[in-house]
Design a protein around this motif. Structure first.
Motif, PDB file in Angstrom:
ATOM      1  N   GLN A  61       1.843   6.062   5.025  1.00  0.00           N
ATOM      2  CA  GLN A  61       1.865   5.271   3.806  1.00  0.00           C
ATOM      3  C   GLN A  61       0.555   5.317   3.041  1.00  0.00           C
ATOM      4  O   GLN A  61      -0.528   5.387   3.625  1.00  0.00           O
ATOM      5  CB  GLN A  61       2.258   3.820   4.107  1.00  0.00           C
ATOM      6  N   ASP A  62       0.685   5.290   1.713  1.00  0.00           N
ATOM      7  CA  ASP A  62      -0.482   5.314   0.851  1.00  0.00           C
ATOM      8  C   ASP A  62      -0.026   5.033  -0.570  1.00  0.00           C
ATOM      9  O   ASP A  62       1.079   5.416  -0.971  1.00  0.00           O
ATOM     10  CB  ASP A  62      -1.174   6.685   0.910  1.00  0.00           C
ATOM     11  N   LYS A  63      -0.860   4.362  -1.347  1.00  0.00           N
ATOM     12  CA  LYS A  63      -0.522   4.096  -2.742  1.00  0.00           C
ATOM     13  C   LYS A  63      -0.267   5.393  -3.511  1.00  0.00           C
ATOM     14  O   LYS A  63       0.549   5.427  -4.431  1.00  0.00           O
ATOM     15  CB  LYS A  63      -1.625   3.304  -3.423  1.00  0.00           C
ATOM     16  N   LEU A 116      -8.087  -0.377   6.913  1.00  0.00           N
ATOM     17  CA  LEU A 116      -8.828  -0.235   5.661  1.00  0.00           C
ATOM     18  C   LEU A 116      -9.378  -1.598   5.266  1.00  0.00           C
ATOM     19  O   LEU A 116      -8.639  -2.476   4.808  1.00  0.00           O
ATOM     20  CB  LEU A 116      -7.924   0.320   4.562  1.00  0.00           C
ATOM     21  N   ARG A 138      -7.048   7.145  -2.449  1.00  0.00           N
ATOM     22  CA  ARG A 138      -6.208   8.315  -2.686  1.00  0.00           C
ATOM     23  C   ARG A 138      -5.480   8.243  -4.020  1.00  0.00           C
ATOM     24  O   ARG A 138      -5.276   9.272  -4.671  1.00  0.00           O
ATOM     25  CB  ARG A 138      -5.223   8.491  -1.530  1.00  0.00           C
ATOM     26  N   SER A 161       4.001  -3.048   6.496  1.00  0.00           N
ATOM     27  CA  SER A 161       2.600  -2.837   6.838  1.00  0.00           C
ATOM     28  C   SER A 161       2.063  -4.112   7.468  1.00  0.00           C
ATOM     29  O   SER A 161       2.784  -5.114   7.593  1.00  0.00           O
ATOM     30  CB  SER A 161       1.774  -2.493   5.577  1.00  0.00           C
ATOM     31  N   LEU A 202      -2.370   0.276   8.024  1.00  0.00           N
ATOM     32  CA  LEU A 202      -1.336   1.150   7.489  1.00  0.00           C
ATOM     33  C   LEU A 202      -0.932   2.219   8.492  1.00  0.00           C
ATOM     34  O   LEU A 202      -1.723   2.638   9.333  1.00  0.00           O
ATOM     35  CB  LEU A 202      -1.840   1.832   6.213  1.00  0.00           C
ATOM     36  N   ARG A 229      -4.211   3.042  10.574  1.00  0.00           N
ATOM     37  CA  ARG A 229      -5.473   3.065   9.840  1.00  0.00           C
ATOM     38  C   ARG A 229      -5.858   1.654   9.410  1.00  0.00           C
ATOM     39  O   ARG A 229      -5.031   0.924   8.874  1.00  0.00           O
ATOM     40  CB  ARG A 229      -5.350   3.967   8.605  1.00  0.00           C
ATOM     41  N   ASN A 274      -8.094   0.990   0.130  1.00  0.00           N
ATOM     42  CA  ASN A 274      -6.711   1.455   0.046  1.00  0.00           C
ATOM     43  C   ASN A 274      -6.363   2.031  -1.326  1.00  0.00           C
ATOM     44  O   ASN A 274      -5.232   2.427  -1.570  1.00  0.00           O
ATOM     45  CB  ASN A 274      -5.725   0.343   0.433  1.00  0.00           C
ATOM     46  N   ASP A 275      -7.343   2.067  -2.228  1.00  0.00           N
ATOM     47  CA  ASP A 275      -7.142   2.660  -3.558  1.00  0.00           C
ATOM     48  C   ASP A 275      -7.657   4.094  -3.648  1.00  0.00           C
ATOM     49  O   ASP A 275      -7.415   4.770  -4.653  1.00  0.00           O
ATOM     50  CB  ASP A 275      -7.861   1.825  -4.627  1.00  0.00           C
ATOM     51  N   ALA A 328       0.814  -1.218   0.000  1.00  0.00           N
ATOM     52  CA  ALA A 328       0.000   0.000   0.000  1.00  0.00           C
ATOM     53  C   ALA A 328       0.845   1.263   0.000  1.00  0.00           C
ATOM     54  O   ALA A 328       0.526   2.249   0.656  1.00  0.00           O
ATOM     55  CB  ALA A 328      -0.960   0.003   1.181  1.00  0.00           C
ATOM     56  N   GLY A 329       1.934   1.241  -0.763  1.00  0.00           N
ATOM     57  CA  GLY A 329       2.756   2.429  -0.937  1.00  0.00           C
ATOM     58  C   GLY A 329       3.998   2.492  -0.085  1.00  0.00           C
ATOM     59  O   GLY A 329       4.826   3.396  -0.273  1.00  0.00           O
TER      60      GLY A 329
END
Length: 272
Positions: A190-192, A175, A221, A150, A186, A173, A218-219, A68-69
């Motif tokens: 972190q983020d995609k 998700l 953003r 993660s 997460l 977080r 998680n998609d 997830a990024g």
């Protein structure tokens, strides 16, 4: 402005949830747009070593946005960006999940390890194609080599409030994958979408030239960050709201249909 980069989630997007591999039609369509000059990135909650080559068929991504990024790699596997959980975040999760015997795993650079209730994860994975990708980590010593990127787990949605009452200051977080009890866990950073920014910088691509396709929470953003965000039909409510449009579901090879619509020139050879 032409689209120069296509990012694709795997589970529920490229690959129907109950199938072991990406359908051939999706594979061939992705390869066609690559041959036409479009870069392709896999954007998933899985860590890189939690994605068997057989799962993607003959798809060979130019970039990877994994965990997830938190783990961003180029085609050769060279890290472009990494972000690890802190020991305090990891130990808080282990303590909570052990107290309630919920399943808990972590994504490391050599693959996923399940620290709590491995048998449950093994049964679930075996029921979804017969291959178990996660390793038994119930000795809880893998993090002594390096910290995870993660976490992932299974717990009732309402249990998250109990965790946050005790450990909310950590900013973790949860998700969920829709109505299921499975979720990615997460860190605040972190983020995609952050992984997408790393790739755009490395490749000299404007985010407006990116198409991102996904289906889960998680998609969200990365769908809003891309020039065109596409949620597969039947995706999570949050992802549907974040997207600019939809495409048919994975079971109908929606990614292939989208590729043919957006890059028709990549399929001109089929007319001859």
């Amino acid at each position: 402005m032409p689209y120069r980069l296509l990012t694709l989630d795997i589970d529920g997007t490229l690959r129907p949830g109950r199938e072991r591999v990406v359908p051939r039609e999706n594979v061939e369509a992705v390869r066609a747009v690559q041959r036409a000059g479009v870069k392709v990135a896999i954007a998933t909650g899985r860590c890189r070593m939690g994605i068997p080559d057989k799962m993607l068929g003959r798809i060979r991504p130019d970039y990877w946005i994994c965990a997830a990024g938190a783990q961003v790699l180029d085609a050769a596997g060279t890290p472009l960006s990494t972000l690890a959980m802190t020991s305090e975040q990891m130990y808080a999760l282990v303590d909570f999940f052990e107290d309630y015997e919920y399943m808990l795993g972590f994504n490391f650079d050599d693959g996923p390890y399940v620290y709590v209730n491995y048998d449950l994860q093994r049964e679930r994975e075996a029921g979804m194609g017969g291959i178990v990708y996660a390793r038994d980590g119930e000795d809880q010593d893998r993090h002594l080599e390096s910290m995870p990127f993660s976490a992932f787990g299974r717990l009732p949605h309402e249990a998250v409030a109990d965790f946050q009452k005790k450990y909310g200051y950590l900013g973790l977080r949860f998700l969920f994958y829709g109505d299921d009890d499975g979720c990615d866990i997460l860190t605040p950073e972190q983020d995609k979408a952050l992984g997408l920014d790393v790739i755009c910088t490395a490749a000299g691509i404007d985010p407006a030239q990116v198409v991102s396709v996904g289906d889960g929470s998680n998609d969200c953003r990365i769908l809003t960050r891309a020039g065109l965000g596409v949620c597969v039909e039947g995706g999570s409510e949050l992802a549907l709201r974040a997207a600019d449009r939809t495409c048919p579901p994975a079971a109908e090879c929606g990614v292939a249909q989208l590729c043919r619509e957006l890059w028709p020139e990549a399929f001109d050879h089929e007319k001859h």
